[in-house]
Every structure is written in C-alpha cells, then in structure tokens.
Design an enzyme around this catalytic site. Sequence first.
Site: not given
Length: 463
Positions: A32, A113, A180, A182, A185-186, A269, A317, A442
Amino acid sequence: MDYDVLIIGSGPGGYVAAIRSAQLGMKVAVVEKESVGGICLNWGCIPTKSLLKSSQAFEYAKHAADYGVKIDGDVTPDFKAMVKRSRDVAGGMSKGVQFLFKKNKVETLKGFGKLAGKNTVEVTDSSDKKKEYTAKHIILATGARSRELPNLKQDGKKIIGYREALSLDKFPESMVVVGSGAIGSEFAWFYHSIGVKVTLVEFMPTLVPNEDEEVAKQLERSFKKGKMKVMTSSTVENVDTSGKKCKVAIKTKKGEETVEADIVLSAVGISPNTENIGLEDAGVETEKGRVKVDEFYRTNVEGVYAIGDILAGPALAHVASAEGITCVEKIAGLDPDPIDYKNIPGCTYTSPEVSSVGLTEKQAKEEGYEVKVGKFPYSASGKASAAGQKEGFVKLVFDAKYGELLGAHMIGGNVTEMIAELVVAKKLEITGHELIKSIHPHPTMSEAIMEAAAAAYDEVIHI
C-alpha cells in the site's frame, strides 16, 4: 517464496482478500502506497457518508419545528467541523483495518507495487528505495481514481475531483457538479443541503442514468423541490478559470448557457489505476484499459490475478470485496460459486436515498420478459409519514410467467438498508407470492416491499 499471496492495494478488494487468505492459512502481505483501506475508507464511501450524515442532522435541525421540537436561535452548518468529523471517521476505519491485519498476521509493505517478473513484485518506498518480494499468487487490487475529461482538466483548486471535495478548506458559495451518478448526486445533495448554490449537470436525459427511469425522475423532482438547479441532456463545453469565479459554458437542448461558480466538481466516472504496475512487461492482457480475467479473477499470466475497479465490472466496494473472497477461496482449493453480476445492489445516499438490484422494467421488456410491475408509494406508508419522509416509492418487476423477481428499484428514506432483502430474495429465486406471504413488521418502511409485490398481483391493501 516470501509469501503465498501478495496483494497490491489495500482497498475493499485488497484488504478483504488479504484477511480471507490469512483465515485460510496462507502467508499474506499487502502493498500500500498511501493509507490502509484505500480510496473507499479514506476518500470515498465512508467519508462521504459521514458528510451526508452531517447534512441530514442539519436538515433535521432546520425543520425541528415540523417534529414539535423548538430550537431557539439560528441553526448554521459548521463546514470545517463537518469535514473534520468526516476525516476522523475515515481515520478510525483505516485504523480498524490495520488492527484486523495485525489480528490476522497480514504484513503491510509500504510503497508502490508493480509486477517485476515471474512471481515477483517490486516495491518502491517513499525514499525511492526498491525491494523485491516473491509470492506464489499475486493479486492486483489497485483501484481507480477520478476520471478527467479533456475539456475538464482538474487543477485541484477550481476544478476538483471527489478527493478535494471531501476536504475543502473553506465553504464555497456556489458549485457546478458535472455528472449525476452516485458520486455526483451525493456531493450535489450534500453541498446543496448546507447552503451552497449547486448546479447539477448531466449529459444523459435523466439523473442517475443507470437507475430505473421512474426512480430517476422522482430524484430530479425531489432535487428541484429543494431548489437545486438540475440540467439534464446538457454538456459542459469548457470552463474559464482565469477570473475569480469559474465561468462554465453549458450546452443544453435550448442553446448555450454560462453558469458562474466558485468551484466545478468533476464527477464523470473513474479511471482504473493500471499504469506503471508492470502489466505490459508481464504480458497481462487488458481490454479498453481494464484487466481481462476469468470467472475466478485469473489473468492470462499464471499466478497473477486482478479484482475490483481495474476490471470491466461495476466499480463498487462490495463487488471488489466479493471478488477478493471468491479469488482467494479458489486459490486455497475451495469451490466457490462465481459471482452473479445480475444480482449486485447499487445505492445512492442522497435524500431521498436510491437503491436497486437486477433489471429495470425497460431492460426486462427488452430481454423479452412479459412482466408484472408493482409500485407502492411512501405517501401510503405509516412509518414514512411518521418519519416525515413521504417522498418516494418501491417498485418491483416480476416475470409474469413464473413470478420470479427480476428487479427492484426504490427511492425514499432508508431504502439503502432495505435493498439487501431483495438481493437475497433474487438469489433464492423467490416469487412475488412468496414475498406477499412473508409477513413484514408494522410499522416499517420495509412493509412497502410486501405492498409493492401485492400491487403487482392486484392484492395491495393500502392504496
């Protein structure tokens, strides 16, 4: 060999694959270059949901009187505190993954890496020192980054990506969000809800273009009702950043319009992180910039695998995590089922929330199904009314011949938590009548699922 499994990247694909490998008795290491947990934990899923929770709290406070709660004085958002909380939550989650690595004896190799010969990975640390490690199995899980358009180059200050949007040092008065899906829009909803003047621009005719058309139209209505400016079937031609504000030239069906904003957020994107990781030298096949794999994530090169956003599948994810588990279970000699990519849930955490799984009504008809469609509005849900969240609906699509659930499309409060029921139902090939006869508690919002199924078969009670 130094390791049984060596994974490049510690996002939700890489870290989950590492932990599952260790559980199966293999010696594991993860490379990482930045923070453990990858983009999702540090700069994606988790911190964005933290910001959205802050905006929800602000919305509740602003409308407290609607719930019979009196707040004296002005309610104002503390933008820096919201960002700090978001970073703290992300930091806590990253530390949680580090703890899991120690618990499962997964080694972390800090650095960048790349493939460097048969069964070999070269790791370059922050001081440019290189070291090689060997492993029987190498899994590429390098993820993705914000995609840049030629006419929308990100400078990190005036034209930004999702990463900068999570850590702005000052509150912008105005913002143009391009895209727009995810992510777009978020962020549009978050910034709009705390008082930023937001313009949301989408190239396609509807927002969240991958969602069912009725859901997309409801989200647009909800955004516009909240006074957000929404421009569909529109493209950003160019952005002039020479002045104090950005001048955004937007082409619409009616002509060209210029919108001024402090910041332009590009959310068009993602691009896979496949550069400089040794794919070409190793002879790993790619197609349209994505790594080619089989159903168990094996590349054409023996001992090299790939999972997550560098593949052609959905960049989510939970998909990367599932791919990582399937991949290492196959490596360990187990017999996992290949992932069913027709049963992947998608969630957008706006207000109202959006979630879906399977075919839209349009897709089902295009595939030749005769369908039964049931819809139940949140306005008829007792729990939604009590919660003050009457916007939205549940829409279910069934195969008319066999009654099998083909798709589920929801917009409204809590639907991102409700979608899992329908993922399980679809996996088990549950019919509409079985859903109707599964007694739902309910008052809950999940009752709308039972009612939508009943609506498809003309058995609905509450509408």
